[in-house]
Design a protein around this motif. Structure first.
Motif, mmCIF file in Angstrom:
data_model
loop_
_atom_site.group_PDB
_atom_site.id
_atom_site.type_symbol
_atom_site.label_atom_id
_atom_site.label_comp_id
_atom_site.label_asym_id
_atom_site.label_seq_id
_atom_site.Cartn_x
_atom_site.Cartn_y
_atom_site.Cartn_z
ATOM 1 N N GLY A 45 29.505 23.162 42.694
ATOM 2 C CA GLY A 45 30.207 23.232 43.970
ATOM 3 C C GLY A 45 31.704 23.417 43.786
ATOM 4 O O GLY A 45 32.348 24.159 44.548
ATOM 5 N N MET A 46 32.258 22.764 42.782
ATOM 6 C CA MET A 46 33.684 22.914 42.517
ATOM 7 C C MET A 46 33.997 24.330 42.010
ATOM 8 O O MET A 46 35.040 24.902 42.340
ATOM 9 C CB MET A 46 34.141 21.882 41.487
ATOM 10 C CG MET A 46 35.653 21.817 41.316
ATOM 11 S SD MET A 46 36.210 20.491 40.226
ATOM 12 C CE MET A 46 35.614 21.115 38.649
ATOM 13 N N THR A 47 33.076 24.897 41.239
ATOM 14 C CA THR A 47 33.257 26.272 40.772
ATOM 15 C C THR A 47 33.267 27.252 41.938
ATOM 16 O O THR A 47 34.063 28.196 41.978
ATOM 17 C CB THR A 47 32.140 26.642 39.783
ATOM 18 O OG1 THR A 47 32.156 25.738 38.679
ATOM 19 C CG2 THR A 47 32.326 28.055 39.257
ATOM 20 N N VAL A 48 32.383 27.034 42.905
ATOM 21 C CA VAL A 48 32.362 27.873 44.101
ATOM 22 C C VAL A 48 33.665 27.736 44.874
ATOM 23 O O VAL A 48 34.253 28.734 45.325
ATOM 24 C CB VAL A 48 31.160 27.514 45.003
ATOM 25 C CG1 VAL A 48 31.252 28.242 46.340
ATOM 26 C CG2 VAL A 48 29.851 27.872 44.322
ATOM 27 N N ALA A 49 34.144 26.508 45.035
ATOM 28 C CA ALA A 49 35.398 26.281 45.770
ATOM 29 C C ALA A 49 36.576 26.956 45.085
ATOM 30 O O ALA A 49 37.445 27.539 45.746
ATOM 31 C CB ALA A 49 35.650 24.779 45.915
ATOM 32 N N GLU A 50 36.615 26.895 43.765
ATOM 33 C CA GLU A 50 37.681 27.555 43.011
ATOM 34 C C GLU A 50 37.600 29.074 43.179
ATOM 35 O O GLU A 50 38.631 29.749 43.363
ATOM 36 C CB GLU A 50 37.583 27.183 41.530
ATOM 37 C CG GLU A 50 38.561 27.905 40.614
ATOM 38 C CD GLU A 50 40.016 27.550 40.897
ATOM 39 O OE1 GLU A 50 40.887 28.394 40.629
ATOM 40 O OE2 GLU A 50 40.280 26.431 41.383
ATOM 41 N N ALA A 51 36.380 29.622 43.124
ATOM 42 C CA ALA A 51 36.209 31.068 43.299
ATOM 43 C C ALA A 51 36.619 31.507 44.701
ATOM 44 O O ALA A 51 37.243 32.559 44.875
ATOM 45 C CB ALA A 51 34.759 31.456 43.023
ATOM 46 N N GLU A 52 36.274 30.720 45.701
ATOM 47 C CA GLU A 52 36.663 31.053 47.067
ATOM 48 C C GLU A 52 38.176 30.998 47.236
ATOM 49 O O GLU A 52 38.763 31.820 47.973
ATOM 50 C CB GLU A 52 35.979 30.098 48.050
ATOM 51 C CG GLU A 52 34.482 30.326 48.179
ATOM 52 C CD GLU A 52 33.836 29.379 49.161
ATOM 53 O OE1 GLU A 52 34.474 28.348 49.483
ATOM 54 O OE2 GLU A 52 32.711 29.655 49.612
#
Length: 478
Positions: A149-156
Protein backbone atom coordinates in the motif's frame (compact mmCIF):
# COMPACT_ATOMS: atom_id res chain seq x y z
CA UNK A 1 -3.31 18.49 -22.35
CA UNK A 2 -4.74 21.61 -23.96
CA UNK A 3 -7.41 23.69 -22.35
CA UNK A 4 -10.67 25.08 -23.73
CA UNK A 5 -9.22 28.57 -24.37
CA UNK A 6 -6.62 26.92 -26.61
CA UNK A 7 -9.39 25.21 -28.62
CA UNK A 8 -11.22 28.52 -28.89
CA UNK A 9 -8.13 30.03 -30.47
CA UNK A 10 -8.17 27.46 -33.26
CA UNK A 11 -11.86 28.02 -34.03
CA UNK A 12 -11.53 31.79 -33.91
CA UNK A 13 -8.51 32.05 -36.17
CA UNK A 14 -9.85 29.62 -38.77
CA UNK A 15 -13.15 31.41 -39.07
CA UNK A 16 -11.92 34.98 -38.80
CA UNK A 17 -8.31 35.23 -39.88
CA UNK A 18 -6.92 31.75 -40.61
CA UNK A 19 -3.87 32.74 -38.60
CA UNK A 20 -3.28 29.72 -36.37
CA UNK A 21 -2.35 26.20 -37.33
CA UNK A 22 -2.37 24.67 -33.85
CA UNK A 23 -3.88 25.21 -30.41
CA UNK A 24 -2.29 28.08 -28.49
CA UNK A 25 -2.43 29.66 -25.04
CA UNK A 26 -1.99 32.94 -23.24
CA UNK A 27 0.37 35.88 -23.68
CA UNK A 28 1.55 38.91 -21.79
CA UNK A 29 0.04 42.08 -23.25
CA UNK A 30 1.26 44.66 -20.80
CA UNK A 31 4.62 45.63 -19.41
CA UNK A 32 5.80 43.07 -16.83
CA UNK A 33 5.25 44.11 -13.26
CA UNK A 34 6.88 41.09 -11.58
CA UNK A 35 10.21 39.25 -11.87
CA UNK A 36 10.59 36.99 -14.88
CA UNK A 37 9.45 33.43 -14.17
CA UNK A 38 11.34 30.76 -16.11
CA UNK A 39 9.88 27.31 -16.67
CA UNK A 40 12.05 25.49 -14.14
CA UNK A 41 11.08 27.96 -11.43
CA UNK A 42 7.43 27.60 -12.41
CA UNK A 43 7.66 23.81 -12.08
CA UNK A 44 9.26 24.11 -8.64
CA UNK A 45 6.60 26.60 -7.57
CA UNK A 46 3.77 24.32 -8.71
CA UNK A 47 5.29 21.30 -6.97
CA UNK A 48 5.26 23.06 -3.61
CA UNK A 49 1.96 24.93 -4.03
CA UNK A 50 -0.55 22.81 -5.91
CA UNK A 51 -3.17 21.15 -3.64
CA UNK A 52 -3.38 17.80 -5.46
CA UNK A 53 0.36 17.23 -4.97
CA UNK A 54 0.07 18.12 -1.29
CA UNK A 55 -2.86 15.70 -0.96
CA UNK A 56 -0.86 12.84 -2.53
CA UNK A 57 2.04 13.64 -0.21
CA UNK A 58 -0.33 13.36 2.77
CA UNK A 59 -1.64 10.03 1.44
CA UNK A 60 1.94 8.78 1.20
CA UNK A 61 2.58 9.84 4.79
CA UNK A 62 -0.63 8.10 5.88
CA UNK A 63 0.49 4.87 4.17
CA UNK A 64 3.85 5.08 5.97
CA UNK A 65 2.09 5.31 9.33
CA UNK A 66 -0.14 2.38 8.34
CA UNK A 67 3.01 0.31 7.82
CA UNK A 68 4.33 1.35 11.24
CA UNK A 69 1.01 0.37 12.76
CA UNK A 70 1.15 -3.11 11.22
CA UNK A 71 4.69 -3.59 12.51
CA UNK A 72 3.64 -2.45 15.99
CA UNK A 73 0.95 -5.14 16.06
CA UNK A 74 3.67 -7.68 16.81
CA UNK A 75 4.35 -5.99 20.14
CA UNK A 76 2.73 -7.69 23.16
CA UNK A 77 -0.32 -6.17 24.78
CA UNK A 78 0.47 -4.92 28.27
CA UNK A 79 -2.70 -4.04 30.17
CA UNK A 80 -2.93 -2.66 33.70
CA UNK A 81 -6.09 -1.99 35.64
CA UNK A 82 -7.06 -0.65 39.07
CA UNK A 83 -10.49 -0.12 40.58
CA UNK A 84 -12.21 0.68 43.87
CA UNK A 85 -15.96 0.07 44.22
CA UNK A 86 -18.74 0.15 46.77
CA UNK A 87 -21.10 -2.70 45.86
CA UNK A 88 -23.48 -5.33 47.15
CA UNK A 89 -22.63 -9.03 47.00
CA UNK A 90 -25.89 -10.89 46.36
CA UNK A 91 -25.71 -13.94 44.09
CA UNK A 92 -27.80 -16.84 42.81
CA UNK A 93 -26.80 -20.30 41.75
CA UNK A 94 -26.80 -20.77 38.00
CA UNK A 95 -25.18 -19.16 34.99
CA UNK A 96 -25.58 -16.06 32.86
CA UNK A 97 -24.32 -14.76 29.52
CA UNK A 98 -22.02 -11.70 29.82
CA UNK A 99 -23.55 -9.95 26.74
CA UNK A 100 -20.16 -9.02 25.32
CA UNK A 101 -18.98 -7.61 28.61
CA UNK A 102 -22.01 -5.41 29.34
CA UNK A 103 -23.35 -7.57 32.22
CA UNK A 104 -22.15 -6.91 35.78
CA UNK A 105 -20.17 -9.96 36.99
CA UNK A 106 -21.01 -11.86 40.18
CA UNK A 107 -19.51 -10.35 43.29
CA UNK A 108 -19.79 -12.84 46.15
CA UNK A 109 -20.75 -16.28 47.38
CA UNK A 110 -24.11 -17.63 48.48
CA UNK A 111 -25.12 -16.33 51.92
CA UNK A 112 -27.28 -18.32 54.34
CA UNK A 113 -29.16 -15.27 55.60
CA UNK A 114 -30.46 -14.41 52.13
CA UNK A 115 -30.18 -11.15 50.28
CA UNK A 116 -29.19 -7.79 51.74
CA UNK A 117 -28.79 -4.22 50.64
CA UNK A 118 -25.62 -3.83 52.68
CA UNK A 119 -22.65 -2.82 50.58
CA UNK A 120 -18.93 -3.06 51.21
CA UNK A 121 -15.86 -1.56 49.58
CA UNK A 122 -13.77 -3.74 47.29
CA UNK A 123 -10.55 -3.20 45.37
CA UNK A 124 -8.90 -4.92 42.45
CA UNK A 125 -5.70 -4.39 40.43
CA UNK A 126 -4.16 -6.47 37.70
CA UNK A 127 -1.39 -6.49 35.13
CA UNK A 128 -1.61 -8.64 31.99
CA UNK A 129 0.82 -9.37 29.18
CA UNK A 130 -0.73 -10.99 26.11
CA UNK A 131 1.77 -11.63 23.31
CA UNK A 132 0.68 -13.31 20.09
CA UNK A 133 4.18 -14.49 19.38
CA UNK A 134 3.20 -16.98 16.67
CA UNK A 135 0.45 -16.35 14.13
CA UNK A 136 1.28 -18.68 11.23
CA UNK A 137 2.29 -15.76 8.97
CA UNK A 138 -0.66 -13.46 9.68
CA UNK A 139 1.53 -10.70 11.06
CA UNK A 140 4.02 -10.92 8.17
CA UNK A 141 1.22 -10.93 5.58
CA UNK A 142 -0.31 -7.81 7.13
CA UNK A 143 3.07 -6.05 7.03
CA UNK A 144 3.58 -7.02 3.38
CA UNK A 145 0.13 -5.69 2.54
CA UNK A 146 0.94 -2.38 4.23
CA UNK A 147 4.27 -2.19 2.36
CA UNK A 148 2.48 -2.72 -0.94
CA UNK A 149 0.00 0.00 0.00
CA UNK A 150 2.84 2.38 0.75
CA UNK A 151 4.42 1.55 -2.61
CA UNK A 152 1.16 2.44 -4.35
CA UNK A 153 0.94 5.72 -2.42
CA UNK A 154 4.51 6.62 -3.37
CA UNK A 155 3.82 5.81 -7.04
CA UNK A 156 0.67 7.92 -7.02
CA UNK A 157 2.58 10.81 -5.47
CA UNK A 158 5.34 10.65 -8.10
CA UNK A 159 2.76 10.30 -10.88
CA UNK A 160 0.85 13.34 -9.63
CA UNK A 161 4.06 15.38 -9.69
CA UNK A 162 4.89 14.14 -13.18
CA UNK A 163 1.44 14.77 -14.63
CA UNK A 164 1.31 18.24 -13.11
CA UNK A 165 4.74 19.02 -14.54
CA UNK A 166 3.35 18.14 -17.96
CA UNK A 167 0.28 20.34 -17.43
CA UNK A 168 2.33 23.30 -16.21
CA UNK A 169 4.88 22.97 -19.03
CA UNK A 170 2.15 22.82 -21.66
CA UNK A 171 0.36 25.83 -20.17
CA UNK A 172 3.66 27.71 -20.04
CA UNK A 173 4.38 26.93 -23.70
CA UNK A 174 0.90 27.94 -24.76
CA UNK A 175 1.26 31.15 -22.80
CA UNK A 176 4.40 32.07 -24.69
CA UNK A 177 2.82 31.15 -28.01
CA UNK A 178 -0.20 33.34 -27.37
CA UNK A 179 2.10 36.11 -26.25
CA UNK A 180 3.80 35.91 -29.62
CA UNK A 181 0.44 35.78 -31.36
CA UNK A 182 -0.65 38.99 -29.62
CA UNK A 183 2.55 40.64 -30.81
CA UNK A 184 1.78 39.51 -34.36
CA UNK A 185 -1.75 40.84 -34.12
CA UNK A 186 -0.46 44.13 -32.75
CA UNK A 187 2.02 44.41 -35.62
CA UNK A 188 -0.75 43.60 -38.08
CA UNK A 189 -2.98 46.24 -36.51
CA UNK A 190 -0.17 48.82 -36.76
CA UNK A 191 0.34 48.06 -40.46
CA UNK A 192 -3.38 48.38 -41.19
CA UNK A 193 -3.66 51.59 -39.15
CA UNK A 194 -0.78 53.18 -41.05
CA UNK A 195 -2.43 52.30 -44.33
CA UNK A 196 -5.79 53.52 -43.02
CA UNK A 197 -4.39 56.91 -42.04
CA UNK A 198 -2.76 57.41 -45.42
CA UNK A 199 -5.70 56.10 -47.44
CA UNK A 200 -8.27 58.20 -45.59
CA UNK A 201 -6.13 61.29 -46.08
CA UNK A 202 -5.78 60.55 -49.80
CA UNK A 203 -9.50 59.85 -50.11
CA UNK A 204 -10.40 63.16 -48.44
CA UNK A 205 -8.09 65.00 -50.79
CA UNK A 206 -9.51 63.20 -53.81
CA UNK A 207 -6.28 61.36 -54.68
CA UNK A 208 -7.89 57.98 -53.92
CA UNK A 209 -11.42 56.75 -54.49
CA UNK A 210 -13.73 56.62 -51.50
CA UNK A 211 -14.11 52.86 -51.82
CA UNK A 212 -10.44 52.50 -50.83
CA UNK A 213 -11.19 54.25 -47.56
CA UNK A 214 -14.13 51.92 -46.89
CA UNK A 215 -12.10 48.78 -47.64
CA UNK A 216 -9.26 49.91 -45.39
CA UNK A 217 -11.68 50.76 -42.57
CA UNK A 218 -13.17 47.26 -42.83
CA UNK A 219 -9.68 45.74 -42.75
CA UNK A 220 -8.81 47.86 -39.74
CA UNK A 221 -11.92 46.67 -37.88
CA UNK A 222 -11.04 43.06 -38.62
CA UNK A 223 -7.47 43.57 -37.40
CA UNK A 224 -8.81 45.20 -34.23
CA UNK A 225 -11.11 42.25 -33.57
CA UNK A 226 -8.24 39.82 -34.05
CA UNK A 227 -6.09 41.77 -31.62
CA UNK A 228 -8.83 42.05 -28.97
CA UNK A 229 -9.67 38.36 -29.22
CA UNK A 230 -6.02 37.43 -28.87
CA UNK A 231 -5.79 39.62 -25.77
CA UNK A 232 -8.86 37.98 -24.26
CA UNK A 233 -7.54 34.48 -24.82
CA UNK A 234 -4.15 35.53 -23.47
CA UNK A 235 -5.66 36.90 -20.28
CA UNK A 236 -7.75 33.76 -19.71
CA UNK A 237 -4.75 31.48 -20.22
CA UNK A 238 -2.65 33.57 -17.87
CA UNK A 239 -5.24 33.00 -15.16
CA UNK A 240 -5.19 29.26 -15.91
CA UNK A 241 -1.40 29.12 -15.64
CA UNK A 242 -1.56 30.87 -12.27
CA UNK A 243 -4.10 28.29 -11.14
CA UNK A 244 -1.72 25.45 -12.07
CA UNK A 245 1.06 27.17 -10.12
CA UNK A 246 -1.17 27.40 -7.06
CA UNK A 247 -1.09 31.20 -7.08
CA UNK A 248 -3.91 33.54 -6.13
CA UNK A 249 -4.52 37.26 -6.41
CA UNK A 250 -4.38 39.67 -9.31
CA UNK A 251 -1.54 40.58 -11.62
CA UNK A 252 -0.03 38.81 -14.60
CA UNK A 253 2.92 36.48 -14.84
CA UNK A 254 5.98 37.64 -16.71
CA UNK A 255 7.51 34.64 -18.46
CA UNK A 256 10.99 33.99 -19.77
CA UNK A 257 11.22 34.21 -23.57
CA UNK A 258 14.96 33.68 -24.00
CA UNK A 259 14.81 29.96 -24.90
CA UNK A 260 11.36 28.70 -25.77
CA UNK A 261 10.03 29.85 -29.18
CA UNK A 262 13.40 31.46 -29.93
CA UNK A 263 15.11 28.23 -30.96
CA UNK A 264 14.23 24.69 -31.90
CA UNK A 265 14.97 21.95 -29.35
CA UNK A 266 17.64 19.35 -29.96
CA UNK A 267 16.94 16.36 -32.15
CA UNK A 268 14.81 13.80 -30.33
CA UNK A 269 15.50 10.08 -30.28
CA UNK A 270 12.00 8.63 -30.61
CA UNK A 271 12.84 4.96 -30.17
CA UNK A 272 12.57 4.79 -26.38
CA UNK A 273 9.79 2.74 -24.85
CA UNK A 274 7.11 3.73 -22.38
CA UNK A 275 7.45 1.09 -19.66
CA UNK A 276 8.68 3.72 -17.21
CA UNK A 277 5.56 5.87 -17.49
CA UNK A 278 4.46 6.82 -13.94
CA UNK A 279 0.82 6.09 -14.81
CA UNK A 280 1.73 2.51 -15.68
CA UNK A 281 3.76 2.24 -12.49
CA UNK A 282 0.70 3.16 -10.44
CA UNK A 283 -1.46 0.53 -12.13
CA UNK A 284 1.28 -2.10 -11.88
CA UNK A 285 1.79 -1.46 -8.17
CA UNK A 286 -1.97 -1.54 -7.64
CA UNK A 287 -2.06 -5.07 -9.09
CA UNK A 288 0.74 -6.13 -6.72
CA UNK A 289 -1.07 -4.55 -3.77
CA UNK A 290 -4.31 -6.39 -4.52
CA UNK A 291 -2.41 -9.67 -4.84
CA UNK A 292 -0.81 -9.25 -1.40
CA UNK A 293 -4.29 -8.88 0.08
CA UNK A 294 -5.16 -12.41 -1.07
CA UNK A 295 -2.30 -13.80 1.01
CA UNK A 296 -3.32 -11.69 4.01
CA UNK A 297 -6.91 -12.96 3.74
CA UNK A 298 -5.83 -16.60 3.59
CA UNK A 299 -3.60 -16.14 6.64
CA UNK A 300 -6.59 -15.02 8.69
CA UNK A 301 -7.91 -18.59 8.54
CA UNK A 302 -5.13 -19.79 10.85
CA UNK A 303 -5.02 -19.70 14.66
CA UNK A 304 -2.82 -17.56 16.88
CA UNK A 305 -0.65 -18.70 19.78
CA UNK A 306 -0.35 -16.29 22.69
CA UNK A 307 1.98 -16.14 25.64
CA UNK A 308 0.15 -14.95 28.77
CA UNK A 309 1.53 -13.53 32.01
CA UNK A 310 -0.72 -11.93 34.60
CA UNK A 311 -0.78 -11.00 38.27
CA UNK A 312 -3.52 -9.47 40.38
CA UNK A 313 -4.51 -8.50 43.89
CA UNK A 314 -7.93 -8.06 45.46
CA UNK A 315 -9.38 -6.54 48.62
CA UNK A 316 -12.88 -6.82 50.10
CA UNK A 317 -14.84 -5.62 53.12
CA UNK A 318 -16.42 -9.07 53.49
CA UNK A 319 -14.39 -10.96 56.06
CA UNK A 320 -13.51 -14.63 55.85
CA UNK A 321 -14.93 -15.08 59.36
CA UNK A 322 -18.51 -16.23 59.76
CA UNK A 323 -21.23 -15.14 62.12
CA UNK A 324 -23.05 -17.56 64.40
CA UNK A 325 -25.64 -18.25 61.73
CA UNK A 326 -22.92 -19.06 59.13
CA UNK A 327 -22.99 -15.80 57.21
CA UNK A 328 -19.94 -13.70 56.35
CA UNK A 329 -18.95 -10.75 58.51
CA UNK A 330 -19.54 -7.38 56.74
CA UNK A 331 -17.14 -4.47 57.33
CA UNK A 332 -18.55 -1.45 55.54
CA UNK A 333 -15.70 1.00 56.19
CA UNK A 334 -13.49 2.18 53.31
CA UNK A 335 -10.27 1.22 55.10
CA UNK A 336 -11.50 -2.32 55.64
CA UNK A 337 -12.34 -2.99 52.00
CA UNK A 338 -9.58 -1.29 49.98
CA UNK A 339 -6.34 -3.00 51.16
CA UNK A 340 -5.43 -6.10 49.16
CA UNK A 341 -5.97 -9.39 50.97
CA UNK A 342 -5.43 -11.95 48.21
CA UNK A 343 -2.84 -12.20 45.41
CA UNK A 344 -2.59 -14.46 42.35
CA UNK A 345 -0.50 -14.89 39.23
CA UNK A 346 -0.76 -16.75 35.96
CA UNK A 347 1.75 -17.87 33.31
CA UNK A 348 0.83 -19.91 30.27
CA UNK A 349 0.20 -20.29 26.54
CA UNK A 350 -3.17 -19.91 24.87
CA UNK A 351 -4.34 -20.86 21.39
CA UNK A 352 -7.44 -19.33 19.82
CA UNK A 353 -8.85 -20.53 16.51
CA UNK A 354 -12.17 -19.45 15.09
CA UNK A 355 -12.87 -22.43 12.83
CA UNK A 356 -15.81 -20.80 11.02
CA UNK A 357 -13.39 -18.22 9.64
CA UNK A 358 -12.46 -20.85 7.06
CA UNK A 359 -15.82 -20.43 5.35
CA UNK A 360 -15.72 -16.64 5.49
CA UNK A 361 -12.18 -16.20 4.15
CA UNK A 362 -12.81 -18.63 1.32
CA UNK A 363 -15.42 -16.35 -0.25
CA UNK A 364 -13.44 -13.25 0.65
CA UNK A 365 -10.39 -14.64 -1.16
CA UNK A 366 -12.47 -15.38 -4.27
CA UNK A 367 -13.77 -11.83 -4.20
CA UNK A 368 -10.22 -10.50 -3.89
CA UNK A 369 -9.06 -12.57 -6.87
CA UNK A 370 -11.79 -10.91 -8.92
CA UNK A 371 -10.52 -7.51 -7.73
CA UNK A 372 -7.01 -8.51 -8.85
CA UNK A 373 -8.42 -9.37 -12.27
CA UNK A 374 -10.05 -5.93 -12.45
CA UNK A 375 -6.74 -4.25 -11.57
CA UNK A 376 -4.90 -6.29 -14.22
CA UNK A 377 -7.35 -5.38 -16.96
CA UNK A 378 -7.19 -1.71 -16.00
CA UNK A 379 -3.42 -1.94 -16.28
CA UNK A 380 -3.77 -3.49 -19.74
CA UNK A 381 -6.19 -0.73 -20.78
CA UNK A 382 -3.84 2.00 -19.55
CA UNK A 383 -0.94 0.33 -21.35
CA UNK A 384 -2.88 0.47 -24.64
CA UNK A 385 -3.67 4.16 -24.10
CA UNK A 386 -0.07 5.07 -23.35
CA UNK A 387 1.23 3.11 -26.34
CA UNK A 388 -1.20 5.05 -28.55
CA UNK A 389 -0.05 8.34 -27.00
CA UNK A 390 3.56 7.32 -27.60
CA UNK A 391 2.96 6.57 -31.28
CA UNK A 392 0.97 9.78 -31.81
CA UNK A 393 3.70 11.81 -30.08
CA UNK A 394 6.33 10.41 -32.44
CA UNK A 395 4.20 11.26 -35.47
CA UNK A 396 3.41 14.74 -34.13
CA UNK A 397 7.08 15.47 -33.48
CA UNK A 398 8.13 14.54 -37.02
CA UNK A 399 5.29 16.56 -38.55
CA UNK A 400 5.93 19.58 -36.29
CA UNK A 401 9.63 19.51 -37.10
CA UNK A 402 8.91 19.56 -40.84
CA UNK A 403 6.44 22.43 -40.41
CA UNK A 404 9.03 24.38 -38.41
CA UNK A 405 11.48 24.00 -41.28
CA UNK A 406 8.96 25.30 -43.81
CA UNK A 407 7.57 28.18 -41.72
CA UNK A 408 10.52 30.56 -42.34
CA UNK A 409 10.13 30.01 -46.09
CA UNK A 410 6.46 30.94 -45.85
CA UNK A 411 7.25 34.02 -43.75
CA UNK A 412 9.92 35.26 -46.16
CA UNK A 413 7.59 34.84 -49.14
CA UNK A 414 4.75 36.64 -47.33
CA UNK A 415 7.05 39.53 -46.38
CA UNK A 416 8.20 39.85 -49.97
CA UNK A 417 4.63 39.72 -51.25
CA UNK A 418 3.58 42.44 -48.82
CA UNK A 419 6.53 44.68 -49.71
CA UNK A 420 5.86 44.28 -53.41
CA UNK A 421 2.11 44.89 -53.05
CA UNK A 422 2.71 48.00 -50.95
CA UNK A 423 5.21 49.35 -53.43
CA UNK A 424 2.79 48.80 -56.32
CA UNK A 425 -0.05 50.42 -54.35
CA UNK A 426 2.08 53.43 -53.40
CA UNK A 427 3.05 53.80 -57.04
CA UNK A 428 -0.59 53.61 -58.11
CA UNK A 429 -0.21 50.34 -60.06
CA UNK A 430 -2.58 48.23 -57.89
CA UNK A 431 -5.77 48.59 -55.91
CA UNK A 432 -6.14 48.65 -52.15
CA UNK A 433 -7.95 45.31 -52.36
CA UNK A 434 -4.79 43.62 -53.65
CA UNK A 435 -2.79 45.21 -50.83
CA UNK A 436 -5.20 44.18 -48.08
CA UNK A 437 -5.04 40.58 -49.21
CA UNK A 438 -1.34 40.52 -48.38
CA UNK A 439 -2.11 41.66 -44.82
CA UNK A 440 -3.85 38.38 -44.01
CA UNK A 441 -1.14 36.35 -45.75
CA UNK A 442 1.63 38.10 -43.81
CA UNK A 443 -0.28 37.92 -40.53
CA UNK A 444 -0.87 34.20 -40.94
CA UNK A 445 2.78 33.61 -41.85
CA UNK A 446 4.02 35.54 -38.78
CA UNK A 447 1.81 33.57 -36.44
CA UNK A 448 2.59 30.26 -38.15
CA UNK A 449 6.30 30.95 -37.75
CA UNK A 450 6.13 31.26 -33.96
CA UNK A 451 3.50 28.54 -33.65
CA UNK A 452 5.65 26.12 -35.61
CA UNK A 453 8.52 26.41 -33.15
CA UNK A 454 6.20 26.14 -30.17
CA UNK A 455 4.53 23.05 -31.61
CA UNK A 456 7.89 21.28 -31.83
CA UNK A 457 8.40 21.94 -28.11
CA UNK A 458 4.87 20.74 -27.37
CA UNK A 459 5.43 17.58 -29.41
CA UNK A 460 8.53 16.79 -27.35
CA UNK A 461 6.51 17.46 -24.21
CA UNK A 462 3.84 15.03 -25.38
CA UNK A 463 6.54 12.45 -26.09
CA UNK A 464 7.94 12.97 -22.58
CA UNK A 465 4.44 12.51 -21.16
CA UNK A 466 4.07 9.18 -22.98
CA UNK A 467 7.51 7.78 -22.13
CA UNK A 468 7.51 9.07 -18.56
CA UNK A 469 10.93 10.71 -19.06
CA UNK A 470 10.41 14.38 -18.32
CA UNK A 471 14.14 15.01 -18.70
CA UNK A 472 13.69 14.49 -22.46
CA UNK A 473 11.89 17.85 -22.44
CA UNK A 474 13.54 19.74 -19.61
CA UNK A 475 17.14 19.05 -20.71
CA UNK A 476 16.51 21.03 -23.89
CA UNK A 477 16.10 24.18 -21.79
CA UNK A 478 19.78 24.21 -20.87
Amino acid sequence: MTRKPAKAILVFTISCAHVLTAALSIAQTTAPTSPTLDLKSALDLARHNYPSIKAKDAEKESAAYELRLMKNNYLPNFIVQGQVMDATSNQLRGTFFPNEGTAIPVSGGIKVNGYTNDAVWTSFATGLVNWKFFSFGKYKAAVEEAKAGMTVAEAEYQNEIFQHQIRVSDAYLLTLMLDDMVKSQRANLSRVKALKDVTVAYALSGLRPGVDSSLVNAEYSKATLLFLEAQRLANEQNVYLKELLGLTGGGKLTLDTTVLLQQLPQQLQTEKGFDGNPRLTVYRNTVDFQQTRIKAIKRRELPSVSFLVSGWGRGSGISDKLTDNGDFVYKTSFSAGVPFRAYNYMVGISTIWNVTTLFKTSNEARQQRAIVKIAEERYNEESLKIESEWERARLRYRAALEVARQAPVQLKAAQDAYAQAKARYDAGFSTVLELTQTFSVLNRAEVDSSVATGNVWRAILQYAAATGEFDVFINNLN
